[in-house]
Design an enzyme around this catalytic site. Structure first.
Site, PDB file in Angstrom:
ATOM      1  N   GLU A   1      30.534  66.110  16.185  1.00 27.31           N
ATOM      2  CA  GLU A   1      31.207  65.751  14.939  1.00 27.31           C
ATOM      3  C   GLU A   1      31.981  66.949  14.381  1.00 27.31           C
ATOM      4  OE1 GLU A   1      29.527  62.269  12.371  1.00 27.31           O
ATOM      5  OE2 GLU A   1      28.910  64.108  11.392  1.00 27.31           O
TER       6      GLU A   1
ATOM      7  N   HIS B   1      16.805  62.970  38.684  1.00 28.26           N
ATOM      8  CA  HIS B   1      16.727  61.823  39.584  1.00 28.26           C
ATOM      9  C   HIS B   1      17.712  60.738  39.158  1.00 28.26           C
ATOM     10  CE1 HIS B   1      13.082  63.347  41.672  1.00 28.26           C
ATOM     11  NE2 HIS B   1      13.002  64.039  40.533  1.00 28.26           N
TER      12      HIS B   1
ATOM     13  N   LYS C   1      34.765  52.547  10.093  1.00 26.75           N
ATOM     14  CA  LYS C   1      34.285  51.972   8.825  1.00 26.75           C
ATOM     15  C   LYS C   1      35.363  51.066   8.229  1.00 26.75           C
ATOM     16  CE  LYS C   1      31.330  55.823   7.403  1.00 26.75           C
ATOM     17  NZ  LYS C   1      31.196  56.917   6.453  1.00 26.75           N
TER      18      LYS C   1
HETATM   19  O1  PA5 Z   1      27.181  65.100   9.276  1.00 28.32           O
HETATM   20  C1  PA5 Z   1      27.637  64.278   8.512  1.00 28.32           C
HETATM   21  O2  PA5 Z   1      28.293  64.579   7.500  1.00 28.32           O
HETATM   22  C2  PA5 Z   1      27.415  62.798   8.757  1.00 28.32           C
HETATM   23  O3  PA5 Z   1      26.754  62.594   9.958  1.00 28.32           O
HETATM   24  C3  PA5 Z   1      26.592  62.205   7.629  1.00 28.32           C
HETATM   25  O4  PA5 Z   1      25.376  62.886   7.536  1.00 28.32           O
HETATM   26  C4  PA5 Z   1      26.347  60.718   7.849  1.00 28.32           C
HETATM   27  O5  PA5 Z   1      27.564  60.048   8.000  1.00 28.32           O
HETATM   28  C5  PA5 Z   1      25.573  60.127   6.688  1.00 28.32           C
HETATM   29  O6  PA5 Z   1      26.274  60.309   5.493  1.00 28.32           O
HETATM   30  P1  PA5 Z   1      25.554  60.161   4.094  1.00 28.32           P
HETATM   31  O7  PA5 Z   1      24.506  61.190   3.997  1.00 28.32           O
HETATM   32  O8  PA5 Z   1      26.650  60.354   3.088  1.00 28.32           O
HETATM   33  O9  PA5 Z   1      24.976  58.768   4.033  1.00 28.32           O
END
Ligand code: PA5
Length: 435
Positions: A287, A308, A425
Site C-alpha cells: 500500500e 512443495h 470503493k
Molecule cells: O493503512 C491504511 O491506511 C489502510 O489500510 C486503513 O488502515 C484501512 O483502509 C482501514 O481504514 P480505517 O481505519 O479508516 O477504517
C-alpha cells in the site's frame, strides 16, 4: 551484516547482483531520504507521527491502555476486534507470532477478528465462535466510515444490545479519530470507552498506537516490551550510516535490486507463526510503494510448506524475484526427533536425525534453501531472528516501517497515502446505491 535486538540483517546474498560499488553509489540518495523523514519534509510529511512514536509513548499512555485491557479481560471470555487493513493486521500479526491468539486457560480473552471483509460466511463463522460466551467488542477505524468494519460492527452491536440491554455500551471500546467520522459520533452518543488514533499516523503505521496496543494488551501481550523493542530500533535507526542502520540498508538493497529488474520481493519465513506478520508486511509495503506504475510487488511464502508448491517457481521461473528470508533460530518448543523405536535397524531412514531438534533441522532447511535459490538466480537477503518475543517484534516492526518510508522516497512516491484504494470503493458504492 548488522545485528540488533536479536535480529541480524545479512545482505551477502545480494552482492552478486548489486556489487558494493553500486550500493555505495545509492547511499547518498538513501541518506537524503532518511534525512527528509527526520526533518519532516517531502511527500506525506503530515503522516510522520509513527517515526517518533516509540519514544513519545508515555508510561501514562501505556497505563491507560493496560487499564482498559484489564477491564476487557475481566469482563469478557472473547474479544471481537473489528477493523480492516492497518486497523487490524498489526495486532493480528503480533498475536499469531506470539501464539497468543486464543489460548484456552491463559486467563485472557480469546481474540477474534471481524470486519476484515464482506463475506457473510466468514462473519457467520466468527459469530458462531462467539457463541454464548461473554463478549467485548473493540471497534477500530481511523476514518470511522470504512464499510467493512461498519457493517460488522452494526451486526455485533445489535447482538450485544439484544443480550446485554443497557449494559451493551460498557462492552464496546472504540479506537478512532479524535473528532471526525461516524464512529466518533456514535461513540460519544452511546458513551463507549474511546482511544484516539493520532492524526499524523496512518493505518498501516499504527500498530504501536491504541490500534494495536489495546487488543494486544487485552490478550496478554507485554506491550511495554513491544514498544521498548521499537524504541531501541528507532534509536539505532537515527544513524545515516548504511553499515549501522538496518532499515536504511534493507531499503537501499531491495531498491537497488528493483532497479535491476528484481521487481517482486518474496518474504519467506520458516515459522508458521510468522505468516500473519508477513501479511502485515505485504500491506505495509504494497500500500505504501505501489503507486504511479512503480513499486516492488510484495509476496510471501511459508517454508518448508511452500517449497512443495511455489518453490519450483522461485527456483526456476521468471527471474524477477528477490527474496528476503525471515528465519527464527529458537522456537522454544524443545521438539526433537526421537531415537528408533526398536523396530529394527533404521526402518524409516531417519536415524541420522535422532536426537536433533526441529529448530536445528528447520535452520538447515533455511540455509539449504538460501543456497539453492541463490544458485537459481534469486538475490537473497537474510533477516535472522534469535527468537520471537514482544521486544524482537517491536524492533522488527519499526525496522520495516522505516524501511518503507525510505523505500517510498527512493521510488519517488508518497508512501503515506493510498489513493488507489478509493477506486474500488467508488464502484462498489455506486452499485450499492450509496446516497
Ligand atoms: O493503512 C491504511 O491506511 C489502510 O489500510 C486503513 O488502515 C484501512 O483502509 C482501514 O481504514 P480505517 O481505519 O479508516 O477504517
Amino acid at each position: 551484516m548488522i545485528e540488533h535486538e536479536g535480529i541480524r540483517l545479512d545482505i551477502s546474498g545480494a552482492g552478486e547482483y548489486l556489487p558494493a560499488s553500486e550500493l555505495e553509489a545509492l547511499e547518498p540518495r538513501a541518506m537524503a531520504a532518511l534525512a527528509e523523514l527526520h526533518d519532516g519534509t517531502g511527500p506525506g510529511a503530515d503522516f510522520l507521527g509513527w517515526l517518533d512514536l516509540p519514544s513519545s509513548i508515555t508510561a501514562d499512555d501505556l497505563g491507560n491502555v493496560q487499564a482498559e485491557a484489564d477491564r476487557i479481560a475481566a469482563q469478557a471470555e472473547v474479544l471481537a476486534v473489528v477493523g480492516i487493513g492497518g486497523s487490524y493486521l498489526g495486532a493480528r500479526a503480533v498475536l499469531a507470532a506470539l501464539g497468543l491468539d486464543g489460548r484456552a486457560g491463559s486467563g485472557r480473552p480469546e481474540v477474534v477478528f471481524a470486519g476484515t471483509g464482506l463475506c457473510g460466511a466468514t462473519l457467520q463463522q466468527t459469530l458462531d465462535r462467539l457463541g454464548d460466551r461473554d463478549v467485548h467488542v473493540c471497534v477500530i477505524s481511523k476514518s470511522g466510515t470504512t464499510l467493512e468494519p461498519a457493517v460488522a460492527f452494526r451486526i455485533l452491536r445489535a447482538g450485544l444490545a439484544a443480550r446485554y440491554g443497557g449494559g451493551a455500551a460498557s462492552r464496546i471500546t472504540a479506537v478512532t479519530d479524535a473528532s471526525r467520522g461516524a464512529l466518533r459520533r456514535l461513540a460519544e452518543a452511546e458513551g463507549y470507552a474511546t482511544f484516539v488514533i493520532p492524526d499524523d499516523v496512518g493505518g498501516r503505521f499504527s500498530v504501536l498506537t491504541p490500534v494495536g496496543l489495546v487488543p494486544l494488551a487485552a490478550a496478554g501481550v507485554d506491550v511495554a516490551a513491544l514498544v521498548g523493542g521499537a524504541r531501541s530500533m528507532a534509536e539505532l535507526c537515527r544513524s545515516d550510516d548504511l553499515r549501522v542502520n538496518p532499515a536504511l540498508l534493507y531499503a537501499t538493497v531491495r531498491y537497488g535490486l528493483y532497479t535491476k529488474g528484481f521487481t517482486t520481493e518474496i518474504l519467506s519465513s520458516f515459522h508458521g507463526g510468522m505468516q500473519l506478520m508477513q501479511e502485515w508486511w505485504k500491506q505495509l509495503f504494497g500500500e505504501s510503494e505501489g503507486k504511479q506504475g512503480r513499486g516492488i510487488f510484495p509476496a510471501s511464502t511459508v517454508f518448508t510448506t511452500d517449497l512443495h508448491s511455489l518453490g519450483q517457481y522461485i527456483q526456476d521461473g521468471r527471474r524477477v524475484l528477490q527474496e528476503t528470508f525471515l528465519a527464527v533460530r529458537e522456537t522454544g518448543t524443545g521438539l526433537a526427533v526421537p531415537g528408533g523405536g526398536g523396530e529394527g535397524p533404521d526402518p524409516d531412514g531417519l536415524d541420522y536425525l535422532a536426537g536433533r531438534s526441529l529448530d536445528e533441522i528447520n535452520w538447515k532447511a533455511y540455509e539449504g534453501t538460501r543456497t539453492a535459490h541463490l544458485a537459481g538466480g534469486v538475490p537473497c537477503l537474510g533477516l535472522e531472528l534469535d527468537r520471537v518475543d514482544a521486544r524482537t517484534l517491536g524492533a522488527l516492526i519499526y525496522m520495516f516501517e522505516l524501511a518503507v518510508g525510505i523505500g517510498g522516497r527512493l521510488l519517488g512516491v508518497n508512501p503515506f497515502d493510498q489513493p488507489g484504494v478509493e477506486t474500488y470503493k467508488k464502484e462498489m458504492f455506486r452499485l450499492l446505491g450509496k446516497p
